[in-house]
Design a protein around this motif. Structure first.
Motif, PDB file in Angstrom:
ATOM      1  N   SER A 120       4.527  11.304 -12.761  1.00  0.00           N
ATOM      2  CA  SER A 120       5.106  10.162 -13.009  1.00  0.00           C
ATOM      3  C   SER A 120       6.531   9.572 -12.724  1.00  0.00           C
ATOM      4  O   SER A 120       7.012   9.004 -13.058  1.00  0.00           O
ATOM      5  CB  SER A 120       5.988  11.109 -14.403  1.00  0.00           C
ATOM      6  N   VAL A 121       7.068  10.646 -11.578  1.00  0.00           N
ATOM      7  CA  VAL A 121       7.648   9.668 -10.598  1.00  0.00           C
ATOM      8  C   VAL A 121       7.237   8.633  -9.633  1.00  0.00           C
ATOM      9  O   VAL A 121       8.262   7.296  -9.608  1.00  0.00           O
ATOM     10  CB  VAL A 121       8.521  11.316  -9.787  1.00  0.00           C
ATOM     11  N   THR A 146       5.378   6.813  -9.218  1.00  0.00           N
ATOM     12  CA  THR A 146       5.072   5.344 -10.251  1.00  0.00           C
ATOM     13  C   THR A 146       4.442   4.329  -9.020  1.00  0.00           C
ATOM     14  O   THR A 146       5.370   3.719  -8.155  1.00  0.00           O
ATOM     15  CB  THR A 146       4.921   5.075 -11.739  1.00  0.00           C
ATOM     16  N   PRO A 147       3.406   3.301  -9.698  1.00  0.00           N
ATOM     17  CA  PRO A 147       3.396   2.466  -8.573  1.00  0.00           C
ATOM     18  C   PRO A 147       4.311   1.137  -8.599  1.00  0.00           C
ATOM     19  O   PRO A 147       4.942   0.689  -7.277  1.00  0.00           O
ATOM     20  CB  PRO A 147       2.316   1.034  -8.941  1.00  0.00           C
ATOM     21  N   ARG A 148       5.326   1.169  -9.793  1.00  0.00           N
ATOM     22  CA  ARG A 148       6.662   0.424  -9.793  1.00  0.00           C
ATOM     23  C   ARG A 148       7.583   0.995  -8.781  1.00  0.00           C
ATOM     24  O   ARG A 148       8.341   0.451  -7.996  1.00  0.00           O
ATOM     25  CB  ARG A 148       7.357   0.169 -11.492  1.00  0.00           C
ATOM     26  N   THR A 149       7.831   2.673  -8.892  1.00  0.00           N
ATOM     27  CA  THR A 149       8.743   2.844  -7.653  1.00  0.00           C
ATOM     28  C   THR A 149       8.364   2.926  -6.364  1.00  0.00           C
ATOM     29  O   THR A 149       8.750   2.901  -4.896  1.00  0.00           O
ATOM     30  CB  THR A 149       8.981   4.406  -8.026  1.00  0.00           C
ATOM     31  N   ILE A 150       7.088   3.029  -6.389  1.00  0.00           N
ATOM     32  CA  ILE A 150       6.605   2.477  -4.694  1.00  0.00           C
ATOM     33  C   ILE A 150       6.767   1.543  -4.392  1.00  0.00           C
ATOM     34  O   ILE A 150       7.365   0.791  -3.280  1.00  0.00           O
ATOM     35  CB  ILE A 150       4.913   2.717  -4.877  1.00  0.00           C
ATOM     36  N   VAL A 151       6.941   0.450  -4.979  1.00  0.00           N
ATOM     37  CA  VAL A 151       6.841  -1.365  -4.804  1.00  0.00           C
ATOM     38  C   VAL A 151       8.497  -1.214  -3.849  1.00  0.00           C
ATOM     39  O   VAL A 151       8.949  -1.872  -3.274  1.00  0.00           O
ATOM     40  CB  VAL A 151       6.473  -2.136  -5.994  1.00  0.00           C
ATOM     41  N   LYS A 152       9.260  -0.372  -5.021  1.00  0.00           N
ATOM     42  CA  LYS A 152      10.887  -0.287  -5.185  1.00  0.00           C
ATOM     43  C   LYS A 152      11.132  -0.067  -3.934  1.00  0.00           C
ATOM     44  O   LYS A 152      11.764  -0.234  -3.292  1.00  0.00           O
ATOM     45  CB  LYS A 152      11.813   0.080  -6.471  1.00  0.00           C
TER      46      LYS A 152
END
Length: 318
Positions: free
Chosen positions: A139-140, A142-148
């Protein structure tokens, strides 16, 4: 205005530099080139296989492997920036490098170094989340977080290194154009200028040191918390698996940071260290970690080890 800028540039910036190679070992350049070429091929093959496997295999589309993908990319940039030119000097006597070529090499050398450091910090955070907060991991991270995180890593490295290019570009070069090295690096090029380079020296020393130390402190905190969590795991099997994964990370961290710290400190304080040793060490540092990293991860990480075996011996695995 363009005409004036061009005239100004040519009067200040040299057309080209001469890279000597390894001072004192010129007669051995042909032979020294052979192990460097071999190490470079190992780095290309190892990182190439890692990139291919992580791209093609959906089971490897996890945060840990995305960081590994970035590390392999940064390693390829690091060794390709320096080793082919070094081999050109060793084997073809191609010692000339243009001023824009020198600035480009200098930028990508330092950029990939900072990229590596930030990726290793990202990997430490990834392992911390996986071992210390396994329920929150997906949940921490996430693919979006990894991109960021990836954008942040690239952005930090770019913003730290770009000023170095302009710090070198502004310098007048009216003395020797001979660089006693196999590649262009910031302080080595700046020292040839006939102007005050104290800002180059301090930016080139303080910024890498502060960045490396802050990354190392955060990595150290992550692994302290990881070790604390690992030794409280109920199952011996889970403990062994966690330690094995962390072992490969710690090996890569030591291989990367030890020579990096040595290189930064000898540039500033190592006046008693022979130039031949310093240049030889600096060459090993850009060639060996990119070759060793994929081998360490290939041997230590079960998912990658299995995929490599499957890639090369498809009929051997049922």
């Amino acid at each position: 205005i363009t005409m004036m800028a061009t005239l100004n540039l040519t009067s200040v910036n040299p057309g080209s530099f001469m890279l000597v190679g390894i001072p004192g070992l010129e007669q051995f350049h042909i032979w020294i080139g052979i192990p460097f070429f071999t190490i470079y091929l190992v780095a290309l093959a190892g990182n190439g296989i890692l990139l291919y496997l992580i791209t093609m295999d959906h089971s490897l589309h996890e945060p840990m492997f995305f960081f590994l993908f970035m590390l392999a990319s940064a390693d390829l940039i690091l060794c390709t920036t320096c080793v082919p030119k070094t081999l050109g000097i060793f084997w073809l006597k191609a010692q000339k490098i243009t001023f824009p070529g020198c600035l480009t090499q200098l930028f990508f050398l330092h950029f990939s170094f900072f990229l590596d450091s930030a990726i290793l910090l990202g990997m430490a955070f990834d392992r911390y989340m996986a071992i210390c907060s396994p329920l929150r991991y997906t949940s921490v991270l996430t693919p979006r977080t990894i991109v960021k995180i990836m954008v942040g890593i690239v952005g930090r490295s770019f913003s730290v290194i770009l000023p170095i290019v302009f710090l070198v570009k502004r310098l007048p070069f009216c003395r020797t154009r001979i660089i006693p090295h196999t590649y262009c690096e910031h302080v080595g090029v700046a020292r040839l200028a006939c102007a005050d380079i104290s800002i180059n020296i301090w930016y080139g020393f303080a910024v890498p040191l502060m960045t490396i130390i802050s990354d190392l402190i955060l990595i150290g905190i992550s692994y302290s918390l990881i070790l604390h969590a690992v030794f409280h795991l109920p199952s011996g099997d889970a403990r062994q698996k966690a330690l094995s994964t962390c072992g490969s990370h710690v090996s890569v961290i030591l291989i990367f940071y030890t020579p990096a710290m040595f290189s930064v400190l000898t540039h500033r304080f190592g006046h008693n260290i022979s130039l031949t040793f310093h240049i030889m060490f600096a060459n090993l540092y850009v060639a060996i970690p990119p070759a060793l990293n994929p081998i360490i991860y290939g041997v230590k990480t079960k998912q990658i080890r299995d995929k490599v075996i499957l890639l090369f011996f498809p009929k051997g695995r049922q």
